[in-house]
Design an enzyme around this catalytic site. Structure first.
Site, PDB file in Angstrom:
ATOM      1  N   ASP A   3     -20.793 -44.368  20.733  1.00 21.89           N
ATOM      2  CA  ASP A   3     -19.697 -43.987  21.644  1.00 21.89           C
ATOM      3  C   ASP A   3     -20.024 -44.413  23.074  1.00 21.89           C
ATOM      4  OD1 ASP A   3     -17.235 -42.945  22.356  1.00 21.89           O
ATOM      5  OD2 ASP A   3     -18.015 -40.931  22.693  1.00 21.89           O
ATOM      6  N   GLY A  49     -16.097 -27.343  22.124  1.00 27.05           N
ATOM      7  CA  GLY A  49     -17.297 -27.392  22.955  1.00 27.05           C
ATOM      8  C   GLY A  49     -17.035 -27.137  24.419  1.00 27.05           C
ATOM      9  N   LEU A  50     -18.107 -26.770  25.113  1.00 26.91           N
ATOM     10  CA  LEU A  50     -18.039 -26.499  26.543  1.00 26.91           C
ATOM     11  C   LEU A  50     -19.373 -26.889  27.175  1.00 26.91           C
ATOM     12  CD1 LEU A  50     -16.621 -25.102  29.014  1.00 26.91           C
ATOM     13  CD2 LEU A  50     -17.737 -22.983  28.264  1.00 26.91           C
ATOM     14  N   VAL A  51     -19.314 -27.514  28.350  1.00 26.15           N
ATOM     15  CA  VAL A  51     -20.523 -27.852  29.103  1.00 26.15           C
ATOM     16  C   VAL A  51     -20.422 -27.177  30.464  1.00 26.15           C
ATOM     17  CG1 VAL A  51     -21.984 -29.686  30.008  1.00 26.15           C
ATOM     18  CG2 VAL A  51     -20.665 -30.069  27.924  1.00 26.15           C
ATOM     19  N   LEU A  93     -18.211 -28.425  33.374  1.00 23.96           N
ATOM     20  CA  LEU A  93     -18.279 -29.876  33.545  1.00 23.96           C
ATOM     21  C   LEU A  93     -17.408 -30.611  32.537  1.00 23.96           C
ATOM     22  CD1 LEU A  93     -22.133 -30.146  34.067  1.00 23.96           C
ATOM     23  CD2 LEU A  93     -20.391 -30.428  35.817  1.00 23.96           C
ATOM     24  N   GLY A  94     -17.338 -30.102  31.338  1.00 19.16           N
ATOM     25  CA  GLY A  94     -16.538 -30.739  30.303  1.00 19.16           C
ATOM     26  C   GLY A  94     -16.063 -29.714  29.300  1.00 19.16           C
ATOM     27  N   GLU A  95     -14.899 -29.958  28.727  1.00 24.38           N
ATOM     28  CA  GLU A  95     -14.295 -28.945  27.859  1.00 24.38           C
ATOM     29  C   GLU A  95     -13.584 -29.636  26.714  1.00 24.38           C
ATOM     30  OE1 GLU A  95     -13.665 -24.791  27.438  1.00 24.38           O
ATOM     31  OE2 GLU A  95     -14.149 -25.626  29.393  1.00 24.38           O
ATOM     32  N   GLY A  96     -13.725 -29.101  25.525  1.00 19.48           N
ATOM     33  CA  GLY A  96     -12.998 -29.602  24.367  1.00 19.48           C
ATOM     34  C   GLY A  96     -12.484 -28.454  23.535  1.00 19.48           C
ATOM     35  N   GLY A  97     -11.880 -28.760  22.396  1.00 15.63           N
ATOM     36  CA  GLY A  97     -11.348 -27.712  21.540  1.00 15.63           C
ATOM     37  C   GLY A  97     -12.422 -26.775  21.030  1.00 15.63           C
TER      38      GLY A  97
END
Length: 751
Positions: free
Chosen positions: A184, A53-55, A47-51
């Site tokens: 945020d 983190g991951l969902v 669903l979401g991805e960062g450097g």
């Protein structure tokens, strides 16, 4: 700063990736994207991805349950101090998620009764931070709603209210019950849970930047998305929970207009400088398209929104409160210790706006209604706004209106239907329900009705653009004139749909009224009774005169008058009945025609809005003044053809004519029924006169035939057989029987 997005959504399947990633991370990302499962749990997608983190979205094959899991993949690239801070923040978010379980407007943590699966989740990545398991929201996020074509100029009022109401409750809960400042807030972090009935619940999510909020202000690092954070954050770094109130105001403006309020295309320096010096009541700042060094404070909403007039007026006043650059004034508390921003919002969220379409003016009307408001008050407002005569107003409720019919005791508040405020295409799709565009239609009823079609107005900006008044053709200006033109196209589509819907509802209303009102049955019943009584009297008089020729029971003038009146009323009854039947047939035909027209119009893109949107907003084509002018001319031609050559031109007049004649015929029915009553009295008087004459005559020695004994009268289908003999006592009985029938019938209710 670490940013992990988890807008849990089935919509728009792309993966949102934030942050910079090394080649190694990209390889790991590709490996992690491989769909695999554990036991009954199917891994659906990321669903979401960062450097860091991951969902992930999971679905249980057995129970159908869906969850989202949030992970930190690895922390090797962080310093020891950064790892400690990340761990602290992560564990706070984990604990907070458990606090939200019983609150409907915040994405909450959930329990998994599967220890093996939980162990698997915690062992997926090298980072040893515990997995955060959250409820899965299946409706996308508010950012996606703003990006849909129908919302290019903002959301519908209903959806704006729903989102603001949910966000207000979530923020107050975080601030007052949890001591948390989100920091945020943005449309991306408001996700949607769609129920089995298609209805939406809005939930706040992503607490990766959240922190506890002590009463005193505190120095913090600058966090959040730049267009949503408060001026004091950048100006001096001192802030508290009132920064969320500022973000709340920015989101509110964006929901309503589809745009950010404070020159979003400008540099951060220009934005902050203008925010710091803006007046307290200023709700937006725009750039002068003729002078890019000049910025204009705006105190009103732009005209290109979808709010009702009364609600927009109150919303504009309220918006100045959360968008106050002075954080102390912004955070003021009301008497009940609730922020004034929330207390004042509650008042406008409780406003009930009755929506009306005046078909003859082709105009949408909107009025705030309350329990104290009367129909007389509402009618006065309608007369003032439309210029129509109060006596000529005719109200039609949409077919499925819960109030069913307007009576002398009805109130404007009873005509208000809250769920009908939701007219979005998205709701129509998911709820499988098509709400009417308004809650009430009004028409003019007279012999020659007046019709006015208001002219659409291009914005001043668009007209100047077409006239080549601007030296610069910056992207923001291009987009703004495209949005202004799109607003005109979509508004005109909505206006025409309301017009056709109103015409259709009027035809349906007339058909229903004709079928429900038993005028024909009443006329038939009275005609049968009178015809029977008249025939009986004629037979009785004929036989009496034959047996007693020497005695004149009634004068010839009296009989001629009765005969003349009888023939006249019977002929009138037949004519009115025939006309009512013709009206009903015509109404049924009108219903069929307008049903089909309504279906066609609601399914058709009348002004090619989709093409215009796709070309200039999706594909990013540059629009020139000549192209905008050509689009405006094509729109004008299509519109002229619709209103002057289409079915919407002649159908209203045909229904007007039918309605007017039916209305006048209805007025004649009480007169007809009174004439029936009058002729009953005439027959009654003649019967009484004959009875008295017969009583004073010596009874002849004559016997009534068996036919006299078979005389039968009923209100359903009276009948009699002729008789050939007469005795005084039987003549009296016969006259009395007819008299009794007439007396009873004269007691019936008349319309």
């Amino acid at each position: 700063m670490i940013t992990v997005v988890f807008c849990f959504s089935d919509c728009h399947g792309g993966i949102q990736i934030l942050g910079r990633m090394s080649s190694v991370n990209k390889i790991k990302l590709n490996e992690n994207n491989k769909m695999h499962s554990f036991g009954n749990w199917e891994r659906c997608r990321n669903l979401g991805e960062g450097g860091f983190g991951l969902v992930i979205h999971w679905r249980n094959r057995t129970t159908g349950r869906e969850i989202a899991t949030k992970h930190i993949k690895e922390m090797g690239a962080l310093s020891a101090d950064q790892q400690v801070k990340l761990s602290e923040r992560w564990n706070k978010e984990l604990n907070w998620s458990r606090q939200f379980k019983n609150f409907p407007h915040i994405v909450a943590g959930v329990d998994i009764e599967d220890p093996d699966f939980l162990e698997y989740l915690n062992g997926m990545f090298s980072a040893k931070l515990p997995v955060i398991v959250l409820e899965y929201c299946n409706g996308g996020d508010v950012r996606k709603r703003l990006q849909s074509p129908e919302n290019a100029n903002g959301l519908t009022e209903f959806e704006v209210r729903q989102i603001l109401g949910a966000l207000r409750k979530a923020l107050h809960f975080l601030h007052s019950q949890c001591g948390i400042c989100h920091r945020d807030l943005k449309p991306d972090n408001i996700v949607i849970q769609r129920g089995v009935d298609g209805k939406k619940i809005y939930k706040l999510t992503d607490f990766g930047l959240a922190r506890g909020t002590p009463d005193q202000t505190m120095v913090q690092s600058v966090v959040g998305t730049r267009h949503y954070y408060a001026p004091e954050v950048v100006e001096n770094g001192f802030y508290n929970s009132t920064v969320d109130l500022w973000s709340f105001g920015v989101i509110a403006y964006e929901l309503v207009t589809g745009e950010l309020p404070f020159i979003p295309h400008q540099t951060l320096k220009n934005i902050i400088l203008n925010l710091i010096k803006k007046p307290a009541k200023c709700i937006a700042i725009t750039e002068d398209p003729e002078d890019n060094t000049r910025f204009v404070n705006q105190f009103e909403l732009p005209q290109t929104h979808h709010l009702s007039r009364p609600w927009a007026a109150q919303f504009t006043k309220w918006l100045a409160s959360p968008l106050n650059s002075n954080y102390k004034e912004r955070g003021q508390l009301a008497a009940n210790n609730v922020p004034v921003v929330f207390a004042d919002l509650d008042k406008i969220l409780n406003m009930n706006v009755l929506t009306i379409f005046a078909v003859n003016n082709c105009e949408r009307l909107e009025y705030a209604v309350s329990a104290e408001m009367t129909m007389k008050d509402l009618i006065a407002l309608i007369v003032l706004d439309t210029g129509m005569d109060e006596k000529e107003l005719y109200f039609v409720l949409p077919t499925s209106h819960p109030h069913k019919t307007i009576t002398p005791k009805s109130t404007p508040l009873q005509l208000y239907v809250e769920e009908w405020s939701d007219t979005s295409k998205d709701s129509r799709k998911w709820t499988k329900r098509s709400n009417p565009p308004v809650m009430l239609y009004i028409f003019q009823v007279k012999k020659e009705c007046d019709y006015k079609i208001p002219e659409p107005i291009l914005s001043i900006l668009s007209r100047k653009f077409i006239a080549n008044k601007f030296k610069t053709k910056e992207r923001w200006l291009q987009k703004r004139v495209v949005l202004d033109m799109l607003y005109v196209l979509t508004k005109e589509q909505a206006r025409y749909e309301m017009l056709v819907s109103g015409i259709n509802e009027r035809a349906l209303s007339l058909e229903d009224e004709m079928m429900e009102n038993s005028f024909i049955d009443s006329i038939d019943k009275q005609r049968i009774i009178i015809s029977f009584a008249y025939d009986q009297l004629t037979s009785l008089l004929k036989e009496a005169q034959a047996k007693i020729p020497s005695r004149q029971l009634i004068s010839s003038a009296q009989w001629e008058k009765l005969n003349r009146n009888y023939n006249f009323i019977i002929q009138s009854a037949k004519s009115i009945r025939s006309f009512l039947e013709a009206c009903l047939r015509e109404a049924k035909d009108m219903v069929k025609t307008t049903n089909q027209l309504r279906k066609e119009v609601c399914e058709k893109d009348l002004f090619d809005c989709a093409r215009f949107y796709k070309k200039y907003l999706c594909n990013g084509a540059i629009i020139s003044p000549s192209e905008l002018n050509n689009d405006a001319e094509e729109f004008a031609k299509s519109r002229f053809k619709l209103y002057n050559e289409g079915e919407a031109r002649h159908l209203p007049k045909s229904i007007d004519h039918m309605h007017y004649l039916y209305f006048k015929t209805k007025e004649s029915i009480p007169v007809l029924l009174q004439q029936f009553c009058d002729i009953k009295k005439e027959i009654f008087q003649i019967n009484l006169q004959m009875l008295m004459s017969a009583s004073s005559t010596p009874p002849p020695k004559l016997e009534l035939s068996a036919a006299m004994d078979r005389l039968a009268i009923s209100s359903g289908s009276p009948s009699s057989d002729p008789f050939d003999s007469l005795r005084t006592i039987n003549a009296i009985e016969e006259a009395e029987r007819i008299n009794n029938i007439l007396v009873n019938e004269m007691k019936i209710d008349h319309y």
